[in-house]
Write a protein that holds these residues in place. Structure first.
Motif, PDB file in Angstrom:
ATOM      1  N   GLY A   1       4.189   7.089   2.161  1.00 38.17           N
ATOM      2  CA  GLY A   1       4.518   6.830   3.311  1.00 38.17           C
ATOM      3  C   GLY A   1       3.780   5.574   2.443  1.00 38.17           C
ATOM      4  O   GLY A   1       3.526   4.982   1.166  1.00 38.17           O
ATOM      5  N   ILE A   2       4.044   4.526   3.479  1.00 31.78           N
ATOM      6  CA  ILE A   2       3.661   2.551   2.938  1.00 31.78           C
ATOM      7  C   ILE A   2       3.329   2.413   4.489  1.00 31.78           C
ATOM      8  O   ILE A   2       3.970   2.264   5.112  1.00 31.78           O
ATOM      9  N   ALA A   3       1.937   1.563   3.517  1.00 33.98           N
ATOM     10  CA  ALA A   3       1.047   1.092   4.231  1.00 33.98           C
ATOM     11  C   ALA A   3       1.183  -0.745   4.934  1.00 33.98           C
ATOM     12  O   ALA A   3       1.537  -0.975   3.707  1.00 33.98           O
ATOM     13  N   GLU A   4       1.314  -1.153   5.984  1.00 33.57           N
ATOM     14  CA  GLU A   4       0.090  -3.004   6.104  1.00 33.57           C
ATOM     15  C   GLU A   4      -0.694  -2.863   5.323  1.00 33.57           C
ATOM     16  O   GLU A   4      -1.909  -2.000   5.334  1.00 33.57           O
TER      17      GLU A   4
ATOM     18  N   ARG B   1       2.523  15.918  -9.398  1.00 37.03           N
ATOM     19  CA  ARG B   1       1.749  14.635  -9.359  1.00 37.03           C
ATOM     20  C   ARG B   1       1.552  13.987  -8.182  1.00 37.03           C
ATOM     21  O   ARG B   1       2.369  13.740  -6.760  1.00 37.03           O
ATOM     22  N   GLN B   2       0.171  12.845  -8.138  1.00 33.02           N
ATOM     23  CA  GLN B   2       0.060  12.377  -6.913  1.00 33.02           C
ATOM     24  C   GLN B   2       0.086  10.768  -7.365  1.00 33.02           C
ATOM     25  O   GLN B   2      -0.618  10.736  -8.402  1.00 33.02           O
ATOM     26  N   ALA B   3      -0.048  10.116  -6.128  1.00 35.73           N
ATOM     27  CA  ALA B   3       0.050   8.857  -7.067  1.00 35.73           C
ATOM     28  C   ALA B   3       0.246   7.403  -5.924  1.00 35.73           C
ATOM     29  O   ALA B   3       0.557   8.057  -4.772  1.00 35.73           O
ATOM     30  N   THR B   4      -1.299   6.407  -6.054  1.00 37.37           N
ATOM     31  CA  THR B   4      -1.592   5.610  -4.673  1.00 37.37           C
ATOM     32  C   THR B   4      -1.336   4.375  -5.810  1.00 37.37           C
ATOM     33  O   THR B   4      -2.240   3.618  -6.650  1.00 37.37           O
TER      34      THR B   4
ATOM     35  N   LEU C   1      -4.858   4.190   3.417  1.00 36.24           N
ATOM     36  CA  LEU C   1      -4.393   5.180   1.360  1.00 36.24           C
ATOM     37  C   LEU C   1      -4.840   6.614   1.995  1.00 36.24           C
ATOM     38  O   LEU C   1      -3.511   7.226   1.355  1.00 36.24           O
ATOM     39  N   ASP C   2      -5.533   6.613   2.171  1.00 34.02           N
ATOM     40  CA  ASP C   2      -6.617   8.104   2.441  1.00 34.02           C
ATOM     41  C   ASP C   2      -5.587   8.760   3.282  1.00 34.02           C
ATOM     42  O   ASP C   2      -5.392  10.069   2.772  1.00 34.02           O
ATOM     43  N   ALA C   3      -5.783   8.228   4.269  1.00 38.72           N
ATOM     44  CA  ALA C   3      -4.586   8.927   5.786  1.00 38.72           C
ATOM     45  C   ALA C   3      -3.566   8.839   5.100  1.00 38.72           C
ATOM     46  O   ALA C   3      -2.566  10.198   5.550  1.00 38.72           O
TER      47      ALA C   3
ATOM     48  N   LEU D   1       0.705  -1.097   0.062  1.00 40.70           N
ATOM     49  CA  LEU D   1       0.176  -0.144  -0.188  1.00 40.70           C
ATOM     50  C   LEU D   1       0.928   1.275   0.325  1.00 40.70           C
ATOM     51  O   LEU D   1       1.719   1.453   1.095  1.00 40.70           O
ATOM     52  N   LEU D   2       0.746   2.028  -1.160  1.00 38.32           N
ATOM     53  CA  LEU D   2       1.914   3.223  -1.482  1.00 38.32           C
ATOM     54  C   LEU D   2       1.103   4.521  -1.814  1.00 38.32           C
ATOM     55  O   LEU D   2       0.221   4.097  -2.781  1.00 38.32           O
ATOM     56  N   ALA D   3       1.326   5.393  -1.621  1.00 43.41           N
ATOM     57  CA  ALA D   3       0.874   6.365  -1.528  1.00 43.41           C
ATOM     58  C   ALA D   3       1.842   8.050  -1.512  1.00 43.41           C
ATOM     59  O   ALA D   3       2.667   7.977  -0.921  1.00 43.41           O
TER      60      ALA D   3
END
Lengths: 186, 563
Positions: B421-424, B482-485, B461-463, B337-339
């Motif tokens: 950011g990277i999430a679990e 740019r943004q990417a998720t 992802l939102d956070a 999970l990447l944003a």
């Protein structure tokens, strides 16, 4: 994580190339036959096409206070590439011919004869498919823009303009405030 | 194909030479076992094979381009991704500066990054070496999220320490978001100038930006050069300074004289014998087929290829594949999970210099229970993510041509950085790897990958996207480019979970020691065994620590003649 994009990637051959040749034929054959007969072959392109290529390269990265694509020898790099990539050569021949046709329609004797803004206008019109309903214009525009930018900004000349030193010796100064680039452009 | 076979006997055969395989091989060889290490790819010589040895490196093919797996992967069937939850459409990705994200109804096809080569994906990883935080081992008990691990941080701590010493990890032990610990083998890197700029903004927001812990030693380890801060980890470190597994664990194992490395050797099948034991492997090298016999077999091919091999080895006695009585091989796939946002400053920060991900913000690594459960995540700063690295990559991403483009190059180059950011990811059985009907040239079925997001994933992802935008604003950036998720565009570098470990054979594939519940002499030592993702930390060090723990267990079993 996403890394840098790859370059170069090979062009798709096949149907699009075939259509490209078709379009090239319809535009370029309007030129006087003598022009063909008199054109010496310089590597993979004849003299007229080479002149157009040089004008294209100079339009994409013009010389200003800093060197441009011609100063960095970009056309020569492209020619060397085309000499070993037949599908790219086909696209270039067709695309350069298309540009010549568009220049003539705009009232110029050649693409090279146009001034800077005129050349840019025609180049940018390729991006929207001008003079071509089969995708060649866009494909050629994407390809030639990418090639010129890559051979220029990937070269030591281009690197120097933005103050980029390749990492062959690492960056021991990485934690310090960056120095201003030495190029003339800043 | 030559059918001649060659049969050799080893104490152990390890399949795959990345983070897990290389460390397991080292652990076994140093304990006295004769080990065969099989690697599908070739070996690389840093001073010869990597493009950054040349000033025009951006014009040269990437060393791993034929081995990296992205879209177009020969082993994954490309197909539309999961339906997107349109409540989160604002998380959509743009690929170019200034481009408005395209509305999509489904995710793009799954893709992930890996390398076939001696050292595996550590050849191009960025050297992040994280101990997972204690809470990441008990997410179900603490937060009602995912599943608790069958091992604790305390179980893994000594193996973390050993792995860090093999790698020469550089770091600062004063990290309040991590368990107390002793000094790292080498001192932390100074923060890059770009990270220094971001650190000030983080402090103003009440967050703490800290030096990352990195397998990029700041002092010489094992005679290798220390990190030269070239930023070139992902292209292959030309200095041989990055502690990839080929230069660390595998070299150490080779020094024992008990490790035999065989590159360009693809394992096609496991050979099962009497009593439900695996007797060895069948592999192809060039056009010849070989067999290798061993008392114990360890799989370390990664979270897609390991389940692929197990599922593909069906037989009358094992109709669901090997080690799959639970039916869970391939399930609980964890992707990344990447944003991220790529931003521009008004002045030079030269973020491409220094370790590529030299700093992290761990303030949000604990899952949140404000209403809904949201996964934990970690923020970071990178000068080379987002597609921007050297001048050529900038030139291709910036729009236009002529004077305007050249002016943009002069004003943009060296001013761009990516905050991410990277999430679990929450483990779910429906996210999985399965076999496709089509086969590759070796006759091995391709795989299909199904992966979608839970509410916890989407909230994370939102956070993350909101936090990185907040950080960008606080940093005084001039422009968000740019943004990417991974909401709509998968870009997985951390993949795991497909042969999860656990104590219950009905709900897991392997034990806490990576041992198959079904096949007593079959072990898995790659990211497949991970039940979770460490709250956004990078997994390689945990894979290595678990592999060392498994190796130690195998040696103990062998000594007790219980293998």
């Amino acid at each position: 994580m996403l890394l840098t994009r790859r370059w170069p990637s090979s062009l798709r051959s096949g149907r699009r190339t075939f259509l490209g040749i078709f379009l090239w034929t319809s535009i370029v054959l309007r030129r006087p036959r003598r022009a063909f007969a008199q054109s010496p072959t310089l590597g993979p392109l004849d003299a007229a096409s080479l002149a157009t290529l040089e004008a294209v390269a100079d339009s994409i990265v013009p010389r200003d206070q800093d060197p441009g694509a011609l100063d960095a020898g970009v056309p020569g790099r492209i020619l060397a590439h085309l000499a070993t990539h037949p599908s790219a050569l086909t696209l270039y021949r067709a695309g350069l011919g298309l540009l010549e046709g568009l220049a003539r329609r705009a009232g110029a004797s050649s693409f090279q004869a146009l001034d800077g803004p005129g050349r840019e206008r025609i180049l940018l019109s390729l991006a929207s498919g001008a003079g071509d309903s089969r995708g060649l214009a866009q494909e050629f525009f994407i390809r030639v823009r990418r090639d010129v930018l890559a051979f220029y900004w990937g070269s030591v000349v281009g690197q120097g303009i933005v103050g980029y030193r390749p990492p062959v010796a690492g960056y021991p100064e990485y934690a310090d405030p960056p120095a201003r680039p030495r190029g003339n452009g800043q | 194909m030559t059918t001649a076979t060659k049969q050799e006997a080893f104490d152990a055969v390890v399949v795959g030479s990345g983070a897990g395989g290389g460390f397991a091989a080292m652990g076994l060889a140093e304990a006295g076992m004769r080990v065969l290490l099989l690697e599908r790819g070739r070996s690389f010589e840093p001073a010869r094979d990597f493009p950054m040895n040349h000033p025009d490196w951006e014009l040269r093919p990437r060393a791993f381009r034929d081995t990296e797996i992205t879209t177009g992967d020969a082993s994954i069937v490309l197909e539309e991704g999961a339906l997107l939850d349109q409540r989160y459409a604002h998380l959509g990705s743009s690929s170019r500066p200034g481009e408005v994200p395209k509305p999509r109804s489904r995710r793009e096809p799954f893709r992930y990054e890996r390398v076939f080569g001696l050292g595996g994906t550590t050849l191009h990883y960025q050297g992040e070496a994280h101990r997972f935080p204690e809470h990441a081992f008990r997410p179900a008990s603490l937060y009602g999220l995912g599943v608790d691990w069958p091992v604790s941080y305390a179980d893994l701590a000594p193996h973390y320490e050993r792995a860090e010493h093999v790698l020469g990890v550089a770091g600062d032990p004063a990290n309040p978001f991590k368990p107390p610990r002793g000094p790292f083998p080498t001192p932390a890197h100074r923060l890059s100038y770009a990270s220094q700029r971001i650190a000030t903004a983080a402090t103003n927001l009440g967050w703490t930006l800290l030096p990352n812990s990195l397998a990029l030693p700041t002092r010489s380890v094992d005679g290798r050069r220390p990190c030269q801060r070239s930023g070139g980890c992902a292209q292959g470190c030309i200095f041989g300074a990055k502690s990839s597994v080929d230069l660390t664990a595998i070299r150490r194992a080779e020094r024992t004289g008990r490790l035999q490395v065989q590159t360009e050797s693809r394992v096609l099948a496991l050979e099962m014998g009497h009593g439900g034991r695996v007797e060895g492997v069948v592999y192809r090298r060039a056009k010849s087929i070989f067999r290798a016999r061993a008392r114990v077999t360890l799989l370390a091919m990664g979270a897609v290829e390991t389940p692929r091999l197990l599922l593909a080895n069906r037989s009358a006695s094992q109709p669901n594949g090997i080690a799959n009585s639970s039916g869970l091989v391939g399930r609980f796939l964890l992707e990344t999970l990447l944003a991220e946002v790529t931003v521009r400053f008004d002045e030079r920060i030269d973020a491409y210099k220094g370790p590529p991900i030299d700093s992290r913000i761990w303030n949000f690594s604990r899952p949140s229970r404000d209403g809904s459960v949201r996964s934990g995540y970690v923020l970071g700063v990178s000068g080379t993510l987002g597609g921007f690295h050297g001048p050529l990559s900038h030139a291709l991403l910036l729009p236009g041509l002529g004077r305007a483009h050249k002016d943009a190059m002069r004003s943009h180059f060296g001013t761009i950085v990516t905050l991410f950011g990277i999430a679990e990811q929450e483990p779910r059985a429906g996210n999985r790897v399965t076999l496709a009907n089509t086969k590759d040239s070796d006759g091995v079925p391709l795989v299909r990958v199904e992966s979608g997001h839970s509410d916890a994933d989407l909230l994370a992802l939102d956070a993350m996207l909101e936090r990185v935008k907040e950080l960008a604003r606080a940093s005084g950036t001039a422009e968000m480019l740019r943004q990417a998720t991974t909401y709509d565009v998968p870009a997985a570098s951390h993949v795991g979970g497909t042969c999860r470990m656990g104590t219950d054979p009905g709900t897991s594939v392997v034990t806490a020691y990576g041992r198959s519940h079904d096949v007593p002499n079959l072990f898995i030592v790659d990211a497949s065994v991970l039940p979770g993702q460490g709250a956004g930390d990078s997994p390689s060090l945990s894979i290595q620590a678990l592999a060392l723990r498994t190796a130690e267990h195998i040696v103990a079993l062998a000594r007790r003649q219980e293998l």
